[in-house]
Motif scaffolding. Structure first.
Motif, short mmCIF file in Angstrom:
data_model
loop_
_atom_site.label_atom_id
_atom_site.label_comp_id
_atom_site.label_asym_id
_atom_site.label_seq_id
_atom_site.Cartn_x
_atom_site.Cartn_y
_atom_site.Cartn_z
N SER A 67 7.32 6.76 4.08
CA SER A 67 6.23 5.92 4.57
C SER A 67 4.89 6.63 4.40
CB SER A 67 6.46 5.58 6.05
OG SER A 67 5.34 4.91 6.60
N TYR A 68 4.86 7.92 4.74
CA TYR A 68 3.64 8.70 4.55
C TYR A 68 3.25 8.75 3.08
CZ TYR A 68 4.44 10.66 9.27
OH TYR A 68 4.63 10.83 10.60
N LEU A 69 4.25 8.90 2.21
CA LEU A 69 3.98 9.02 0.78
C LEU A 69 3.39 7.72 0.22
CD1 LEU A 69 4.16 10.93 -1.62
CD2 LEU A 69 6.49 10.10 -2.03
N LEU A 70 3.93 6.58 0.67
CA LEU A 70 3.36 5.30 0.25
C LEU A 70 1.90 5.20 0.68
CD1 LEU A 70 6.30 2.90 1.18
CD2 LEU A 70 5.57 3.50 -1.13
N ASP A 71 1.64 5.55 1.93
CA ASP A 71 0.26 5.54 2.43
C ASP A 71 -0.63 6.44 1.59
OD1 ASP A 71 0.66 3.78 4.51
OD2 ASP A 71 0.93 5.32 6.03
N TYR A 72 -0.10 7.60 1.25
CA TYR A 72 -0.88 8.59 0.50
C TYR A 72 -1.29 8.02 -0.87
CZ TYR A 72 -2.24 12.93 -1.82
OH TYR A 72 -2.94 13.90 -2.49
N TYR A 73 -0.33 7.47 -1.60
CA TYR A 73 -0.63 6.94 -2.93
C TYR A 73 -1.63 5.78 -2.84
CZ TYR A 73 3.17 9.65 -5.04
OH TYR A 73 3.99 10.66 -5.50
N TYR A 74 -1.47 4.93 -1.83
CA TYR A 74 -2.38 3.80 -1.68
C TYR A 74 -3.78 4.29 -1.33
CZ TYR A 74 -4.03 -0.81 -0.19
OH TYR A 74 -4.72 -1.98 -0.07
N ASP A 75 -3.83 5.27 -0.45
CA ASP A 75 -5.11 5.84 -0.03
C ASP A 75 -5.85 6.46 -1.22
OD1 ASP A 75 -6.85 6.56 2.29
OD2 ASP A 75 -6.43 8.59 1.61
N LYS A 76 -5.10 7.07 -2.13
CA LYS A 76 -5.70 7.73 -3.29
C LYS A 76 -5.87 6.78 -4.48
CE LYS A 76 -5.83 11.58 -1.07
NZ LYS A 76 -7.13 12.06 -0.54
N ILE A 77 -5.56 5.51 -4.27
CA ILE A 77 -5.67 4.48 -5.32
C ILE A 77 -4.85 4.87 -6.55
CG2 ILE A 77 -7.31 2.86 -6.37
CD1 ILE A 77 -9.52 4.04 -4.77
N ASP A 78 -3.69 5.45 -6.33
CA ASP A 78 -2.77 5.83 -7.40
C ASP A 78 -1.69 4.76 -7.50
OD1 ASP A 78 -1.04 6.94 -9.21
OD2 ASP A 78 -0.78 8.85 -8.14
N PHE A 79 -2.04 3.65 -8.16
CA PHE A 79 -1.13 2.51 -8.18
C PHE A 79 0.08 2.73 -9.08
CE2 PHE A 79 -4.78 0.33 -6.37
CZ PHE A 79 -4.16 -0.47 -5.42
N THR A 80 -0.04 3.59 -10.05
CA THR A 80 1.12 3.87 -10.91
C THR A 80 2.21 4.56 -10.09
OG1 THR A 80 -0.26 4.06 -12.89
CG2 THR A 80 1.92 5.09 -12.96
N SER A 81 1.84 5.59 -9.35
CA SER A 81 2.82 6.29 -8.50
C SER A 81 3.31 5.38 -7.38
CB SER A 81 2.19 7.56 -7.92
OG SER A 81 1.85 8.47 -8.94
N LEU A 82 2.40 4.58 -6.81
CA LEU A 82 2.78 3.68 -5.74
C LEU A 82 3.81 2.66 -6.21
CD1 LEU A 82 2.31 2.74 -2.81
CD2 LEU A 82 0.45 1.30 -3.66
N LYS A 83 3.62 2.15 -7.42
CA LYS A 83 4.55 1.17 -7.98
C LYS A 83 5.95 1.78 -8.14
CE LYS A 83 5.02 -1.95 -11.97
NZ LYS A 83 6.29 -1.44 -12.55
N LEU A 84 6.00 2.98 -8.71
CA LEU A 84 7.30 3.64 -8.91
C LEU A 84 7.99 3.91 -7.58
CD1 LEU A 84 6.31 6.17 -11.72
CD2 LEU A 84 7.72 4.12 -11.98
N GLN A 85 7.24 4.36 -6.60
CA GLN A 85 7.81 4.70 -5.30
C GLN A 85 8.32 3.43 -4.60
OE1 GLN A 85 7.78 7.91 -5.00
NE2 GLN A 85 8.96 8.05 -3.09
N ALA A 86 7.53 2.37 -4.65
CA ALA A 86 7.92 1.12 -4.01
C ALA A 86 9.16 0.52 -4.69
CB ALA A 86 6.77 0.12 -4.05
N GLU A 87 9.20 0.56 -6.01
CA GLU A 87 10.35 0.00 -6.73
C GLU A 87 11.62 0.77 -6.44
OE1 GLU A 87 8.05 -2.10 -10.50
OE2 GLU A 87 8.89 -0.10 -10.74
N MET A 88 11.50 2.08 -6.25
CA MET A 88 12.67 2.87 -5.87
C MET A 88 13.21 2.42 -4.52
SD MET A 88 13.65 5.49 -3.65
CE MET A 88 12.16 6.43 -3.25
N LEU A 89 12.31 2.19 -3.57
CA LEU A 89 12.73 1.79 -2.23
C LEU A 89 13.25 0.35 -2.21
CD1 LEU A 89 9.81 3.41 -0.20
CD2 LEU A 89 12.20 4.12 -0.19
N LEU A 90 12.69 -0.51 -3.05
CA LEU A 90 13.15 -1.90 -3.10
C LEU A 90 14.58 -2.01 -3.60
CD1 LEU A 90 9.95 -3.68 -4.48
CD2 LEU A 90 10.97 -3.98 -2.22
N GLN A 91 15.07 -1.00 -4.30
CA GLN A 91 16.44 -1.02 -4.80
C GLN A 91 17.46 -0.60 -3.74
OE1 GLN A 91 16.56 1.40 -8.35
NE2 GLN A 91 14.99 0.19 -9.39
N ARG A 92 16.97 -0.03 -2.65
CA ARG A 92 17.87 0.44 -1.59
C ARG A 92 18.21 -0.71 -0.63
NH1 ARG A 92 18.55 5.83 -1.24
NH2 ARG A 92 19.22 5.58 0.92
#
Length: 318
Positions: A67-92
């Protein structure tokens, strides 16, 4: 963690008027508190990743760090990393509801960023439904403000107004400055969308009043920047200049280069509007144009042209 899934934009991204139209208010997210708790000069992202590797995958502590990591990527406007992280979690299949709401919301924002409006709407609706269910369980007024923020993002302005009214009623005489900052920032967003800038100005002033006595520098920057931009749009240039200048005391070029450049674009623009080309030139020297998005880059280029014409016409020795 529920309170964080709707955290910034951006800062300040300076919010609706200064950056993206759907990114405005934000509250202090847990990832920021996590980062601030680390020893000085510690790289927060590396520490998050290190601690994640030490936790059993799928455990409560693992999801907390995710959860912290998602916030971090969003806060830093790093949408590429955010997309990869979110898609990994969506598969669980074992994602807790609170984290899943966060994932849905951030993935919806990611789809907006990558110009996939159909996917953005689908995941935004999933987030809205889940947040509504979670609110019924938690019942915190700040959760209602977050729900209203999402409703606003989905274009449900009338519903967002009703939700904010309920939040204010439930809060009563609350002394929580974060709540009042968030409430008034979101009210201002809705006023902005209707171009009711005089009304928005009132809410922006209230947001500043609520957050200024606190130590939440990031939010103070957002609040002052939003107020200044609203004043600029209303033609109150001197007040706008002063509030943008005031915000600089709560940030630095090294720690927040993105917003530093954005705010200096606005300062340079306002100086021109006040017919102070020399001051505008000084502010322009503080801008890293490589950090600007398209909207602010256009303003920056226009300012360059205006100042070039001014210096070309200026008599020698002045």
């Amino acid at each position: 963690m529920l309170r964080n899934y709707l955290s910034r934009v951006v800062i300040l991204s300076s919010v609706l008027l200064c950056t993206w139209p759907l990114e405005a208010s934000e509250h202090y997210s847990d990832h920021e508190l996590f980062c601030f708790s680390l020893p000085k000069n510690t790289d927060c992202l590396l520490e998050l990743q290190r601690q994640l590797q030490q936790q059993p995958t799928g455990s409560k502590s693992w999801y907390k760090l995710e959860s912290y990591l998602l916030d971090y990527y969003y806060d830093k406007i790093d949408f590429t990393s955010l997309k990869l992280q979110a898609e990994m979690l969506l598969q669980r299949q074992d994602v807790p509801s609170v984290v899943l709401a966060q994932v849905y919301f951030y993935y919806a924002k990611t789809m907006m960023h990558f110009n996939q409006p159909g996917q953005a709407e689908a995941y935004g609706l999933k987030a809205a439904h889940l947040v509504t269910e979670l609110y019924k369980s938690f019942g915190n007024p700040l959760r209602l403000v977050e729900l209203a923020n999402l409703q606003k993002a989905l274009g449900q302005n009338e519903l967002a107004v009703q939700t904010l009214s309920e939040a204010e009623h439930r809060a009563g005489n609350s002394q929580d400055p974060i709540f009042w900052f968030e409430l008034n920032s979101n009210k201002a967003l809705i006023s902005d969308s209707a171009e009711s800038f005089e009304e928005s100005l009132l809410y922006r002033q209230r947001a500043v009043t609520a957050i200024l006595p606190t130590a939440h520098n990031l939010k103070i920057v957002v609040a002052l920047g939003n107020l200044a931009r609203t004043e600029q749009l209303l033609g109150r240039y001197q007040a706008a200049l002063e509030h943008y200048q005031q915000s600089l005391a709560y940030m630095s070029k090294n720690t927040d280069p993105h917003n530093w450049s954005i705010y200096h674009v606005r300062l340079a623009e306002i100086a021109i509007q006040l017919s102070d080309q020399r001051l505008s030139s000084q502010y322009m020297q503080q801008i890293d144009s490589g950090l600007l998005g398209q909207t602010h880059l256009v303003v920056y280029q226009q300012l360059q042209q205006q100042l070039a014409q001014y210096h070309k016409k200026k008599p020698a020795g002045i």
